[in-house]
Scaffold this motif. Structure first.
Motif, PDB file in Angstrom:
ATOM      1  N   ARG A   2      17.996  21.435 -47.369  1.00  0.00           N
ATOM      2  CA  ARG A   2      17.090  21.997 -48.368  1.00  0.00           C
ATOM      3  C   ARG A   2      16.186  20.895 -48.904  1.00  0.00           C
ATOM      4  NH1 ARG A   2      19.775  25.525 -52.642  1.00  0.00           N
ATOM      5  NH2 ARG A   2      19.795  26.997 -50.935  1.00  0.00           N
TER       6      ARG A   2
ATOM      7  N   PRO B 196       6.440  19.941 -50.891  1.00  0.00           N
ATOM      8  CA  PRO B 196       5.556  20.792 -50.090  1.00  0.00           C
ATOM      9  C   PRO B 196       5.361  20.365 -48.628  1.00  0.00           C
ATOM     10  CG  PRO B 196       4.482  20.052 -52.117  1.00  0.00           C
ATOM     11  CD  PRO B 196       5.715  19.262 -51.966  1.00  0.00           C
ATOM     12  N   GLU B 197       5.790  19.164 -48.248  1.00  0.00           N
ATOM     13  CA  GLU B 197       5.493  18.712 -46.873  1.00  0.00           C
ATOM     14  C   GLU B 197       6.401  19.375 -45.841  1.00  0.00           C
ATOM     15  OE1 GLU B 197       6.080  16.669 -49.394  1.00  0.00           O
ATOM     16  OE2 GLU B 197       4.611  15.066 -49.507  1.00  0.00           O
TER      17      GLU B 197
ATOM     18  N   LYS C 118       5.775  21.279 -43.244  1.00  0.00           N
ATOM     19  CA  LYS C 118       5.365  21.201 -41.840  1.00  0.00           C
ATOM     20  C   LYS C 118       5.663  19.816 -41.267  1.00  0.00           C
ATOM     21  CE  LYS C 118       1.170  22.834 -41.606  1.00  0.00           C
ATOM     22  NZ  LYS C 118      -0.246  22.903 -41.277  1.00  0.00           N
TER      23      LYS C 118
ATOM     24  N   TRP D  60      11.414  23.428 -57.249  1.00  0.00           N
ATOM     25  CA  TRP D  60      12.174  22.447 -58.035  1.00  0.00           C
ATOM     26  C   TRP D  60      12.734  23.056 -59.310  1.00  0.00           C
ATOM     27  CZ3 TRP D  60      14.522  18.290 -56.653  1.00  0.00           C
ATOM     28  CH2 TRP D  60      14.048  17.527 -55.588  1.00  0.00           C
TER      29      TRP D  60
ATOM     30  N   ASP E 138       9.441   7.446 -57.961  1.00  0.00           N
ATOM     31  CA  ASP E 138       8.085   7.343 -58.487  1.00  0.00           C
ATOM     32  C   ASP E 138       8.197   7.208 -59.984  1.00  0.00           C
ATOM     33  OD1 ASP E 138       8.590   9.816 -59.569  1.00  0.00           O
ATOM     34  OD2 ASP E 138       7.146  10.904 -58.359  1.00  0.00           O
TER      35      ASP E 138
ATOM     36  N   TRP F 210       2.470  18.832 -65.559  1.00  0.00           N
ATOM     37  CA  TRP F 210       1.557  17.707 -65.395  1.00  0.00           C
ATOM     38  C   TRP F 210       0.570  17.957 -64.270  1.00  0.00           C
ATOM     39  CZ3 TRP F 210       6.823  17.680 -65.396  1.00  0.00           C
ATOM     40  CH2 TRP F 210       7.476  17.613 -64.162  1.00  0.00           C
ATOM     41  N   ALA F 211       0.914  18.895 -63.346  1.00  0.00           N
ATOM     42  CA  ALA F 211      -0.011  19.194 -62.251  1.00  0.00           C
ATOM     43  C   ALA F 211      -0.749  20.500 -62.503  1.00  0.00           C
ATOM     44  CB  ALA F 211       0.736  19.263 -60.928  1.00  0.00           C
TER      45      ALA F 211
ATOM     46  N   PRO G 279       2.537  11.666 -62.318  1.00  0.00           N
ATOM     47  CA  PRO G 279       3.078  10.962 -61.159  1.00  0.00           C
ATOM     48  C   PRO G 279       1.999  10.785 -60.089  1.00  0.00           C
ATOM     49  CG  PRO G 279       3.863  13.221 -61.175  1.00  0.00           C
ATOM     50  CD  PRO G 279       3.064  13.025 -62.428  1.00  0.00           C
TER      51      PRO G 279
ATOM     52  N   ALA H 216       1.707  11.669 -56.982  1.00  0.00           N
ATOM     53  CA  ALA H 216       1.337  12.795 -56.124  1.00  0.00           C
ATOM     54  C   ALA H 216       0.282  13.665 -56.804  1.00  0.00           C
ATOM     55  CB  ALA H 216       2.570  13.626 -55.775  1.00  0.00           C
ATOM     56  N   SER H 217       0.419  13.857 -58.115  1.00  0.00           N
ATOM     57  CA  SER H 217      -0.551  14.672 -58.844  1.00  0.00           C
ATOM     58  C   SER H 217      -1.899  13.951 -58.936  1.00  0.00           C
ATOM     59  CB  SER H 217      -0.046  14.975 -60.251  1.00  0.00           C
ATOM     60  OG  SER H 217       1.257  15.466 -60.200  1.00  0.00           O
TER      61      SER H 217
ATOM     62  N   GLU I 281      -3.738  14.363 -55.889  1.00  0.00           N
ATOM     63  CA  GLU I 281      -4.287  15.718 -55.840  1.00  0.00           C
ATOM     64  C   GLU I 281      -5.644  15.765 -56.550  1.00  0.00           C
ATOM     65  OE1 GLU I 281      -3.561  19.571 -54.374  1.00  0.00           O
ATOM     66  OE2 GLU I 281      -2.696  17.602 -53.990  1.00  0.00           O
TER      67      GLU I 281
ATOM     68  N   ARG J 212      13.969  11.226 -56.239  1.00  0.00           N
ATOM     69  CA  ARG J 212      14.808  12.237 -55.589  1.00  0.00           C
ATOM     70  C   ARG J 212      15.937  11.544 -54.850  1.00  0.00           C
ATOM     71  NH1 ARG J 212      10.242  14.851 -57.603  1.00  0.00           N
ATOM     72  NH2 ARG J 212       8.719  15.490 -56.040  1.00  0.00           N
TER      73      ARG J 212
ATOM     74  N   SER K 112       4.107  11.482 -50.015  1.00  0.00           N
ATOM     75  CA  SER K 112       3.701  11.689 -51.403  1.00  0.00           C
ATOM     76  C   SER K 112       4.601  10.945 -52.383  1.00  0.00           C
ATOM     77  CB  SER K 112       3.694  13.185 -51.729  1.00  0.00           C
ATOM     78  OG  SER K 112       4.997  13.700 -51.668  1.00  0.00           O
ATOM     79  N   GLN K 113       5.769  10.487 -51.919  1.00  0.00           N
ATOM     80  CA  GLN K 113       6.684   9.744 -52.782  1.00  0.00           C
ATOM     81  C   GLN K 113       6.904   8.348 -52.176  1.00  0.00           C
ATOM     82  OE1 GLN K 113       8.058  11.704 -55.434  1.00  0.00           O
ATOM     83  NE2 GLN K 113       6.760  13.345 -54.652  1.00  0.00           N
TER      84      GLN K 113
ATOM     85  N   GLY L  59       3.800  23.688 -56.256  1.00  0.00           N
ATOM     86  CA  GLY L  59       4.655  22.525 -56.094  1.00  0.00           C
ATOM     87  C   GLY L  59       4.988  21.979 -57.470  1.00  0.00           C
ATOM     88  N   ASP L  60       5.797  20.947 -57.502  1.00  0.00           N
ATOM     89  CA  ASP L  60       6.155  20.349 -58.770  1.00  0.00           C
ATOM     90  C   ASP L  60       5.026  19.443 -59.250  1.00  0.00           C
ATOM     91  OD1 ASP L  60       8.129  20.447 -60.626  1.00  0.00           O
ATOM     92  OD2 ASP L  60       8.992  18.532 -60.017  1.00  0.00           O
ATOM     93  N   ASP L  61       4.477  18.701 -58.324  1.00  0.00           N
ATOM     94  CA  ASP L  61       3.440  17.733 -58.659  1.00  0.00           C
ATOM     95  C   ASP L  61       2.041  18.259 -58.372  1.00  0.00           C
ATOM     96  OD1 ASP L  61       5.376  15.958 -59.349  1.00  0.00           O
ATOM     97  OD2 ASP L  61       5.513  15.081 -57.358  1.00  0.00           O
ATOM     98  N   ARG L  62       1.957  19.361 -57.663  1.00  0.00           N
ATOM     99  CA  ARG L  62       0.626  19.889 -57.335  1.00  0.00           C
ATOM    100  C   ARG L  62       0.747  21.334 -56.922  1.00  0.00           C
ATOM    101  NH1 ARG L  62       0.673  17.325 -51.655  1.00  0.00           N
ATOM    102  NH2 ARG L  62       2.810  16.678 -51.595  1.00  0.00           N
ATOM    103  N   ALA L  63      -0.360  22.029 -56.949  1.00  0.00           N
ATOM    104  CA  ALA L  63      -0.396  23.395 -56.474  1.00  0.00           C
ATOM    105  C   ALA L  63      -1.722  23.588 -55.766  1.00  0.00           C
ATOM    106  CB  ALA L  63      -0.270  24.361 -57.643  1.00  0.00           C
TER     107      ALA L  63
END
Lengths: 300, 437, 293
Positions: B43, B47-48, B50, B75, B151, B263-264, B283, B285-286, B289, B324, B357-358, C252-256
């Motif tokens: 699990r 989002p990665e 793929k 999450w 992160d 935060w995102a 963080p 990753a955001s 974005e 994580r 992303s991390q 997502g947690d950090d982005r959408a």
């Protein structure tokens, strides 16, 4: 008579078995858990019996008053009342001879279906965008028209947060009411109006003495049904405001979620669930007396 | 005519009902398969999906006896769901968890201790290379998860807006930040510090409040001689509340931020991308974005962003060391194979390929990460990040503190209650948590 | 028969009523304008939010970024290449099956409630109705344990069972209402002709009850289609997950990816809308009409 008994069992059996498995067993389990201090972390080993402590804590908590007020008045009473009135208004407008004459009624009915076909999760996402400050669509319109000077943070301002949540609930649920009332309106016998017109009744008199009494049973059914759908609803408040700002929009269903899945206190959450079920049982009793029984009373 | 349609519909429905019931039996997992190739469920909540699937395909090729099912849980729900599953033994084999969950899940018997596996086949360059091992170790001294990525949060800035406001250099202290935010708003009319001030249980005020306390040498939970207590007093809490409240009251942060818990949230990402917000905290990753959103809308233009460390107070600006871990569920039937997968996932190539992303939680790999100019602030902040430490060790339930803090700040900032009342209430409620567990 | 009170039946009388009004009052232009304005406002408020999201789904970042306004299919491509089609299929299978099953079971139960007298009937009927009034959120944990023990988590069967169960109370209630409007003489005549009870239900009552069944089934379908809480807890494998879960996972947690969220919202809404369109006249003819004699 024997044959009848077998027939009844066969016909009723499947529904009752499914319902017993789905509602009855979990409900009994829930009742048991509500007397324990079970937590999510101890779900494996089980909780300790603590008697009525959860109920006592809930009923004496200073938060409970606000929770009840929010759930009963804001989330349920006001939103159901607005829904009924708006639904009635929509039905009356769509049913006016002019609209039907211009063949707009079908278009209107299809438009009414749109919010109904929208899942609540999607509805809330959209409305959060529309209500955004400073440049959500609603703020842009209101500012452009000069109705307000500065954009309003609809979902976080204490003055507007409840009306905004109610707007979302109403948008998503008014179609059912509007369509049902529309159907009832169309079933009003035309000769009633004609007779009233011969007596020289005014339009408002016709509305109050013919239309409204005719719609009343439908409105009562819709109102009561809406009440328990709304009372137990968790999604609208949780996704629109997260029960905030602070605890301002916290309702019973979101409190259960917070206690059970944020604080992990399953026992306490279960106790609130039982209190909610008891409230609904009282309500359901009257509901049954007023409506449910009428459906089956002929052979009771 | 309509009846024909309806009857047809009904016929199809009944047919599908039967088909579905049969299909349902076929989909029932696991039971039908024999033990021959081992099937693991992994699990992975980011989002990665793929990219991760591609990496897992490579793993399956290298280990012909193992098949991996990839699944994802949001999450927000991952923690509840895993604990629920653990209670009935229906768990994924390898599970993706947050740093602070490892202890509680291990002590609840949901995660398997990894000590024997680690001893038999140590991961990476050995345990010493992994950060945050204190969070992975239970009170019983057993290791319940392996840190995977890390992160932290850092400040992010729109450099063009700072320039327009005549701001020289990035703010170094909380007071300077307050001033810069005000200046930006006064000179450009844009939002200064666009922090998410929502009260939802997963909201971000929790982080900001703690950063502010930590940077002033305080902490909500402190430990002394294995005794845990609340380390802030009413004045500390009220001071922090007033600090953040002043942004909203003065208007350089719009009141609408009270409704933003993530935060995102698109309000923030979009605000940074289109230049209606000048300052944020988030963080990496955001932040990426926001940069991506900017470059998508302005192709070919250099993104006017920079990142910087969390402001100082009386001591260095401190953020949380987040991240994580990977755990193996206590009811997994194939812990050996699961460990193989965990080791594979900690290979350097994963962090440069499938999961970028991390940042890796291994010190040796962390050093070689190319943060690039925009993420410089994050690289610096990582050296001033602390783990939740006593927060996770002590008797206070993390999720409950998080929720209570967000609610209390939300109540104070929105005007639902006075700052004093909210501060007092928060301390009372957190105090109760100590007695409660 | 009251059943056939279709929207059309009231029309002629009302139209003549309108004509009379038209000729009776000169200078009454204000009122029609007011009505039309009201209608327009209502239609706009009802439809605009969906249009907003439909348009956004064809723009990068959902068009939320002022500068990204070019038309693109990219959101839909991202969505379906990410396996969203699977969720659509799962939702269809589970919801159609659950709707069919619950309607079937409910017709039977409603028939008994409406036609027979037996001990404890009021209590049983009341209990069935009470199913609608229980907060589902507290059912999640006990049901999870039950379904796991039966081996039914992550299976269509388990989900179909759940959705059948959540639809039954309302369906029984609605159908009992409709059945009360079906004259018993119909049953009795058939019984005298030598038909069995089962034949009466399937050959005589079922066809007459069709409008009520369609309304009821539509409602049940909607309930299942949008359900989120149970699906979240009971379905963890992408192979069986439903649309609301797929939609939710886009956050997502950090982005959408807001473009994908909008596209997914459209995909989640369109099927129900398509389902309603051919039925809309029937639906409005009485979601609750049966409940009120």
């Amino acid at each position: 008579m024997r044959g009848d008994r077998l027939f009844i069992t066969v016909m009723l059996g499947p529904a009752l078995i499914i319902l017993a498995l789905f509602y009855l067993w979990p409900m009994v389990e829930n009742l048991r858990v509500s007397f324990t201090d079970l937590t999510l972390l101890r779900l494996r080993v089980g909780g300790q019996w603590i008697g009525l402590a959860n109920y006592e804590e809930f009923l004496t908590s200073p938060e409970t008053g606000r929770l009840m007020m929010n759930t009963f008045i804001w989330l349920t009473a006001i939103s159901v009342a607005v829904r009924l009135l708006l639904g009635l208004a929509i039905a009356l407008i769509v049913n006016t001879p002019l609209v039907r004459h211009l063949k707009l009624a079908t278009i209107a009915r299809i438009a009414i279906l749109v919010p109904w076909a929208t899942p609540p999760v999607v509805a809330i996402i959209i409305w959060r965008w529309l209500l955004e400050a400073p440049d959500g669509a609603l703020n842009t319109v209101l500012v452009t028209l000069g109705i307000i000077d500065t954009p309003i943070a609809f979902l976080s301002d204490l003055r507007t947060v409840w009306p905004s949540v109610i707007a979302i609930v109403v948008w998503n649920t008014v179609p059912l009411i509007a369509l049902s009332l529309l159907a009832s309106l169309q079933a009003v016998p035309a000769d009633l109006y004609e007779a009233a017109e011969l007596d020289g009744a005014s339009r408002s008199a016709k509305f109050w003495h013919i239309t409204l009494p005719f719609l009343k049973p439908t409105m009562v059914v819709l109102g009561l049904t809406s009440v328990f759908w709304t009372f137990n609803n968790f999604v609208y408040v949780w996704l629109a405001t997260g029960a905030g700002p602070g605890t301002f929009t916290n309702v019973l269903a979101t409190e259960i979620y917070i206690r059970s899945f944020v604080d992990f206190r399953l026992g306490y959450g279960a106790a609130i669930g039982i209190v909610m079920a008891l409230i609904m049982a009282v309500f359901g009793y009257f509901y049954f007396r007023m409506i449910g029984r009428r459906q089956i009373e002929e052979v009771l | 005519m309509i009846w024909k349609h309806v009857t047809a519909c009904l016929g199809i429905s009944l047919g599908s009902a039967m088909a579905a019931l049969m299909a349902g039996a076929a989909v029932m997992p696991g039971i039908a398969q024999a033990a021959d190739p081992v099937t693991l469920t992994f699990r992975f909540n980011d989002p990665e999906q793929k990219e991760m699937r591609a990496a897992l395909d490579a793993f399956e090729k290298a280990n012909p006896g193992i098949k991996i099912n990839l699944e994802r849980m949001a999450w927000k729900d991952a923690r509840d769901q895993f604990l629920r599953e653990a209670a009935v033994g229906e768990t994924p084999d390898v599970v993706h968890i947050a740093f602070v969950w490892a202890k509680e899940m291990g002590e609840a018997g949901a995660l398997a201790p990894l000590d024997a596996l680690i001893k038999a086949s140590p991961p990476g360059k050995g345990l010493g290379d992994f950060i945050a091992m204190d969070l992975a170790t239970g009170k019983d001294g057993k290791i319940y998860a392996l840190p995977w990525t890390t992160d932290t949060w850092a400040m992010v800035y729109r450099t063009d807006l700072l320039d327009q406001a005549g701001v020289k250099g990035l703010p170094a202290t909380w007071d300077e930040l307050r001033q810069v935010s005000r200046d930006v708003h006064a000179k450009t009319g844009k939002t200064g510090f666009g922090f998410p001030a929502g009260s939802a249980s997963s909201g971000s005020l929790w982080f900001l409040a703690n950063y502010n306390w930590w940077s002033n040498g305080k902490a909500l939970v402190v430990e002394k001689d294995n005794k845990f207590s609340v380390g802030v007093d009413k004045a500390d809490v009220a001071g922090t509340m007033n600090y953040f409240k002043s942004y909203l009251d003065d208007g350089d942060t719009p009141k609408s931020m009270l409704g933003v818990s993530d935060w995102a949230d698109p309000v923030i990402i979009r605000g940074l991308a289109d230049g209606s917000i000048a300052i944020g905290i988030m963080p990496p990753a955001s932040f990426r974005e926001a940069i991506n959103a900017y470059t998508a809308a302005n192709p070919g233009k250099a993104a006017p962003f920079t990142s910087g460390p969390v402001p100082k107070g009386t001591t260095v600006g401190t953020s949380h060391l987040g991240g994580r871990m990977l755990g193996i569920s206590a009811t997994s039937k194939h812990p050996q194979e699961a460990w193989k997968l965990v080791q594979f996932l900690n290979d350097a190539s994963i962090f440069t390929g499938a999961y970028k992303s991390q940042f890796p939680a291994q010190r040796s790999l962390l050093q070689s990460v190319d943060f690039g100019p925009e993420l410089k602030g994050f690289a610096e902040q990582l050296t001033h990040a602390r783990t939740w430490g006593p927060y996770a060790d002590g008797p206070y339930a993390m999720g409950s503190m998080w929720n209570l803090t967000g609610r209390a700040f939300g109540a104070a900032l929105s005007g639902q209650t006075s700052v004093d009342a909210a501060a007092g209430d928060l301390l009372t409620q957190v105090g109760k948590l100590n007695a409660g567990r | 028969m009251t059943l056939a009170s279709s929207p059309v039946s009231g029309k002629p009388a009302a139209t003549s009523h309108w004509h009379r009004r038209m000729v009776s009052g000169p200078g009454r232009l204000f009122e029609p304008l007011l009505i039309l304005a009201g209608l327009l406002a209502i239609l706009f408020a009802l439809v605009y939010p969906m249009v907003f999201i439909l348009v956004g789904s064809f723009k990068a970042q959902g068009g939320l970024l002022a500068s990204a306004t070019a038309f693109t299919w990219a959101n839909y491509i991202t969505l379906f290449s990410g396996g969203f089609g699977r969720f659509l299929v799962n939702s269809l299978v589970i919801c159609v099956a659950a709707t069919a099953l619950s309607t079937l079971v409910s017709v039977n139960a409603a028939y008994v409630f409406s036609r027979f007298r037996f001990r404890g009937k009021g209590l049983i009927f009341g209990s069935v109705l009470f199913g609608q009034m229980f907060p589902w959120i507290v059912l999640v944990n006990p049901l999870f344990i039950l379904l796991t023990q039966a081996g039914f988590t992550n299976s269509y069967t388990g989900m179909i069972f759940c959705y059948t169960a959540i639809s039954i109370p309302f369906s029984v209630y609605m159908l009992t209402g409709y059945l009360a409007t079906v004259p018993r003489e119909l049953d009795e005549a058939a019984l005298i002709d030598g038909a069995s009870r089962y034949q009466v239900v399937w050959r005589i009552v079922f066809p007459v009850l069709m409008p009520g069944i369609v309304s009821t089934a539509t409602y049940a379908f909607m309930l299942c289609w949008t359900e989120y809480l149970f699906a979240l807890a009971f379905l963890t494998k992408p192979a069986v997950q439903t649309l609301p879960i797929g939609l939710y996972q886009l956050f997502g947690d950090d982005r959408a990816d807001w473009g994908a969220v909008m596209a997914a919202s459209v995909i989640t809404t369109i099927p129900t809308l398509l389902l309603f369109l051919p039925l809309q006249a029937r639906l409005s003819a009485g979601l609750t009409a049966g409940a009120v004699k």
